[in-house]
Write a protein that holds these residues in place. Structure first.
Motif, PDB file in Angstrom:
ATOM      1  N   PHE A  13       0.803  -1.200   0.000  1.00 21.09           N
ATOM      2  CA  PHE A  13       0.000   0.000   0.000  1.00 21.09           C
ATOM      3  C   PHE A  13       0.848   1.267   0.000  1.00 21.09           C
ATOM      4  N   ALA A  14       2.180   1.129   0.100  1.00 21.25           N
ATOM      5  CA  ALA A  14       3.028   2.312   0.056  1.00 21.25           C
ATOM      6  C   ALA A  14       2.827   3.077  -1.242  1.00 21.25           C
ATOM      7  N   THR A  15       2.482   2.339  -2.299  1.00 21.79           N
ATOM      8  CA  THR A  15       2.297   2.979  -3.592  1.00 21.79           C
ATOM      9  C   THR A  15       0.946   3.651  -3.707  1.00 21.79           C
ATOM     10  N   VAL A  16       0.011   3.338  -2.797  1.00 22.78           N
ATOM     11  CA  VAL A  16      -1.321   3.911  -2.910  1.00 22.78           C
ATOM     12  C   VAL A  16      -1.652   4.814  -1.737  1.00 22.78           C
ATOM     13  N   GLY A  17      -0.696   5.102  -0.911  1.00 25.10           N
ATOM     14  CA  GLY A  17      -0.930   6.041   0.180  1.00 25.10           C
ATOM     15  C   GLY A  17      -0.657   5.438   1.533  1.00 25.10           C
ATOM     16  N   ALA A  18       0.619   5.483   1.974  1.00 26.09           N
ATOM     17  CA  ALA A  18       0.981   4.885   3.256  1.00 26.09           C
ATOM     18  C   ALA A  18       0.381   5.649   4.424  1.00 26.09           C
ATOM     19  N   GLU A  19      -0.109   6.889   4.172  1.00 25.24           N
ATOM     20  CA  GLU A  19      -0.670   7.678   5.261  1.00 25.24           C
ATOM     21  C   GLU A  19      -2.055   7.194   5.664  1.00 25.24           C
ATOM     22  N   ASP A  20      -2.689   6.376   4.848  1.00 27.04           N
ATOM     23  CA  ASP A  20      -4.038   5.913   5.155  1.00 27.04           C
ATOM     24  C   ASP A  20      -4.006   4.906   6.297  1.00 27.04           C
ATOM     25  N   PRO A  21      -4.932   5.037   7.249  1.00 25.06           N
ATOM     26  CA  PRO A  21      -4.911   4.191   8.448  1.00 25.06           C
ATOM     27  C   PRO A  21      -5.157   2.721   8.136  1.00 25.06           C
ATOM     28  N   TYR A  22      -4.681   1.877   9.047  1.00 25.63           N
ATOM     29  CA  TYR A  22      -4.938   0.437   8.999  1.00 25.63           C
ATOM     30  C   TYR A  22      -5.902   0.078  10.122  1.00 25.63           C
ATOM     31  N   ARG A  23      -6.845  -0.790   9.826  1.00 26.21           N
ATOM     32  CA  ARG A  23      -7.759  -1.321  10.822  1.00 26.21           C
ATOM     33  C   ARG A  23      -7.662  -2.838  10.783  1.00 26.21           C
ATOM     34  N   PHE A  24      -7.407  -3.447  11.929  1.00 31.98           N
ATOM     35  CA  PHE A  24      -7.184  -4.884  12.027  1.00 31.98           C
ATOM     36  C   PHE A  24      -8.390  -5.566  12.674  1.00 31.98           C
ATOM     37  N   PHE A  25      -8.784  -6.690  12.086  1.00 29.74           N
ATOM     38  CA  PHE A  25      -9.914  -7.463  12.589  1.00 29.74           C
ATOM     39  C   PHE A  25      -9.499  -8.927  12.710  1.00 29.74           C
ATOM     40  N   GLU A  26      -9.916  -9.567  13.797  1.00 24.45           N
ATOM     41  CA  GLU A  26      -9.695 -10.991  14.013  1.00 24.45           C
ATOM     42  C   GLU A  26     -11.057 -11.678  14.087  1.00 24.45           C
ATOM     43  N   TRP A  27     -11.335 -12.564  13.147  1.00 29.46           N
ATOM     44  CA  TRP A  27     -12.624 -13.244  13.094  1.00 29.46           C
ATOM     45  C   TRP A  27     -12.440 -14.756  13.186  1.00 29.46           C
ATOM     46  N   ASN A  28     -13.242 -15.376  14.022  1.00 29.53           N
ATOM     47  CA  ASN A  28     -13.302 -16.831  14.104  1.00 29.53           C
ATOM     48  C   ASN A  28     -14.676 -17.275  13.635  1.00 29.53           C
ATOM     49  N   VAL A  29     -14.708 -18.089  12.579  1.00 29.00           N
ATOM     50  CA  VAL A  29     -15.963 -18.549  11.976  1.00 29.00           C
ATOM     51  C   VAL A  29     -16.279 -19.939  12.507  1.00 29.00           C
ATOM     52  N   THR A  30     -17.428 -20.076  13.144  1.00 32.77           N
ATOM     53  CA  THR A  30     -17.826 -21.341  13.772  1.00 32.77           C
ATOM     54  C   THR A  30     -19.286 -21.643  13.438  1.00 32.77           C
ATOM     55  N   TYR A  31     -19.660 -22.896  13.698  1.00 32.50           N
ATOM     56  CA  TYR A  31     -21.075 -23.255  13.722  1.00 32.50           C
ATOM     57  C   TYR A  31     -21.605 -23.041  15.142  1.00 32.50           C
ATOM     58  N   GLY A  32     -22.897 -22.748  15.250  1.00 37.65           N
ATOM     59  CA  GLY A  32     -23.528 -22.600  16.550  1.00 37.65           C
ATOM     60  C   GLY A  32     -25.035 -22.687  16.411  1.00 37.65           C
ATOM     61  N   ASP A  33     -25.696 -22.987  17.499  1.00 36.48           N
ATOM     62  CA  ASP A  33     -27.155 -23.080  17.489  1.00 36.48           C
ATOM     63  C   ASP A  33     -27.774 -21.696  17.438  1.00 36.48           C
ATOM     64  N   ILE A  34     -28.735 -21.512  16.526  1.00 42.59           N
ATOM     65  CA  ILE A  34     -29.503 -20.273  16.443  1.00 42.59           C
ATOM     66  C   ILE A  34     -30.980 -20.638  16.377  1.00 42.59           C
ATOM     67  N   TYR A  35     -31.841 -19.695  16.780  1.00 44.81           N
ATOM     68  CA  TYR A  35     -33.283 -19.961  16.838  1.00 44.81           C
ATOM     69  C   TYR A  35     -34.068 -18.778  16.245  1.00 44.81           C
ATOM     70  N   PRO A  36     -33.754 -18.315  15.046  1.00 44.31           N
ATOM     71  CA  PRO A  36     -34.395 -17.085  14.552  1.00 44.31           C
ATOM     72  C   PRO A  36     -35.898 -17.213  14.326  1.00 44.31           C
TER      73      PRO A  36
END
Length: 547
Positions: A23-46
């Protein structure tokens, strides 16, 4: 080795130290936002019965992504499912970087118990969007969430800051698990009628918002469902439309709003009614029977609960919806992501260089239900098309494997790819000869919706086009026995998915890829393949070049 969740953020930072050079070529001044996601199965009752849903960090729907124009988003996704998984970003243009699009035509799936770090930049974008899982009919199990891109502080927004800003995800839903629905489709059958409508993953009267008297709130409404157009309304309240998929609109006020599959809208709602509770309603359009679900708008000074029947929506007639769609226009006086008016791009004065006419096809192939475009029902290749193109692997796909006009022939299977030239300005006609409302989406782009009307499109239909302030968006509806025309400036090199948003039809072949090509190897035109890109199929073992 996969990143461990406990130390994932630190590991991701270490692994991504090289990412910044891209991204240095497209604007190193632009902020970075980091996300950590864990994808799982789980019971839902919509809808009141237990289902196996897809959760992100234990949430259904998944967490919102909050960002600002030009932010770099680093999203580390750990796949804890027992099958491959991909996330795609509906409406995020990913300038010059279709490697990260998150559909199988561009990106290798994340294997079970492995991770992949998406590297996205919301370059020159604002607005309301969403993400969703793109493989194996996972969309019917959840795994979706909202994306909002705020304007940079120095760019004026054409309305005062709201008191609060809410994501509202609406969509049709089934009580059956996604694996059952997938098996139904794999067996050659059509998808049955849905069982209900959800608002933010919740069934009737399970969703609520709280407003304070006299204040104005922003709702970002996205239809993340599988096949049905929905009408959204709030009892006794008006909605002022202010943004559609990244475009500030003329601020027209509506009592209800049709939101077709895959579309996103931003509205302002003022708490200007007596202080008690009101219905929030989402109901299916153009269906028999009509499915309806309700939520509650609660005033903080409420003097009473909601009572009486929910407010009715528009009738099944098409004209009401068509006229509403035509009333949605670009606000030419509003600033966009860049410090210049959006209206300074005079698309109506640019000559188009090519016209594509795309018509849906439906039928039986080898005794099974299939859908297609211009008689071609898409089948995935054994290798993501973008990787095959990058590594110059022969035999994976053929540019021109689908006609740019309806052929009138029978439905057949192929890996359909349309060719297009970089920086061309093209016209695409979606011709709908069916008796249902269709919805079409193009990854990597916003396009101008210049016209829509009943009947069959002809050259004379261009006399009806809006060549001044047509709304720019990435998903558009086509009414029954009607056409919709769009203009697209092909300024984003890559392999881009063009698909129906009716997910059973997409799964059964109603999609294609638009290959926007240039012989240039400059990173101004297309970024290099990310160093962390997975390789699979015939590209397995190929080395990605360093940033």
């Amino acid at each position: 080795m996969p990143l461990k969740l406990a130390g994932g953020a630190i590991s991701a930072l270490l692994c991504l130290s090289l990412t910044a050079t891209l991204f240095a070529t497209v604007g190193a001044e632009d902020p970075y936002r980091f996300f950590e996601w864990n994808v799982t199965y789980g019971d839902i009752y919509p809808l009141g019965v237990r289902q196996r849903g897809i959760l992100i960090n234990g949430q259904f729907p998944g967490p919102d992504i909050h960002s600002v124009t030009n932010d770099n988003l680093i999203i580390n996704v750990y796949n804890s499912l027992d099958e491959p998984f991909l996330i795609s970003w509906n409406g995020i243009q990913q300038r010059h970087n279709s490697f990260e699009d998150g559909v199988y035509g561009t990106t290798c799936p994340i294997p079970p118990r492995r991770n992949f770090t998406y590297i996205l930049q919301v370059k020159d974008q604002i607005g309301s969007f969403y993400y969703f899982p793109s493989l194996a009919f996972h969309k019917a199990a959840g795994g979706f969430g909202g994306i909002r891109i705020l304007s940079r502080p120095r760019i004026p927004v054409p309305f005062p800051d709201p008191a609060d800003d809410y994501t509202v995800l609406i969509g049709d839903w089934y009580k059956s698990n996604h694996t059952t629905l997938k098996a139904h489709l794999d067996g050659g059958k059509k998808l049955p009628f849905p069982d209900g409508i959800l608002i933010n993953g919740r069934g009737p009267n399970q969703f609520s918002l709280t407003f304070e008297q006299g204040k104005t709130y922003r709702l970002r409404i996205s239809n993340v469902g599988l096949q049905n157009s929905l009408n959204f309304r709030i009892q006794d309240h008006k909605m002022k439309l202010v943004e559609v998929e990244g475009t500030h609109t003329l601020q027209t006020t509506y009592s209800s709003l049709d939101v077709h599959v895959g579309q996103s809208y931003s509205v302002l709602v003022t708490a200007d009614q007596p202080g008690h509770d009101y219905y929030i309603v989402a109901s299916s359009r153009f269906t028999t029977p009509v499915l309806t679900t309700t939520g509650i708008l609660h005033y903080s000074n409420s003097g009473g609960q909601v009572s009486g029947p929910p407010p009715g929506g528009p009738t099944i007639q098409i004209d009401w919806s068509l006229n509403q769609a035509r009333s949605i226009r670009t606000n030419l006086t509003a600033s966009g992501p860049r410090p210049n008016p959006q209206g300074s791009y005079h698309y109506g004065l640019i000559n188009t260089t090519k016209t594509y006419i795309l018509a849906s096809s439906a039928g039986q192939v080898s005794g099974k239900q299939r859908y297609g475009v211009n008689s071609v029902s898409f089948i995935p290749a054994d290798t993501p098309l973008k990787l095959a193109d990058y590594f110059k692997i022969p035999g994976v796909f053929r540019v021109g494997s689908i006609s740019d006009r309806p052929t009138g022939g029978g439905l057949y299977l192929d890996t359909s790819v349309l060719g297009a030239d970089y920086r061309a300005f093209v016209e695409i006609i979606f011709q709908n000869d069916e008796d249902i409302v269709q919805s079409w989406h193009l990854d990597g782009y916003q396009f101008f919706v210049v016209g829509m009307d009943g009947g069959t499109w002809t050259v004379a239909s261009r006399n009806e086009y809006n060549l001044r302030d047509a709304v720019a968006r990435s998903t558009v509806q086509v009414y029954p026995s009607s056409w919709t025309a769009i203009y697209v400036g092909l300024d984003n090199v890559g392999m881009w998915n063009l698909r129906t948003e009716f997910w059973a039809r997409q799964y059964l072949g109603q999609q294609l890829y638009l290959r926007v090509y240039t012989a240039s190897t400059s990173i101004r035109d297309e970024y290099p393949i990310p160093k962390n890109a997975r390789t699979c199929g015939r590209a397995s073992g190929r080395r990605t070049r360093p940033f």
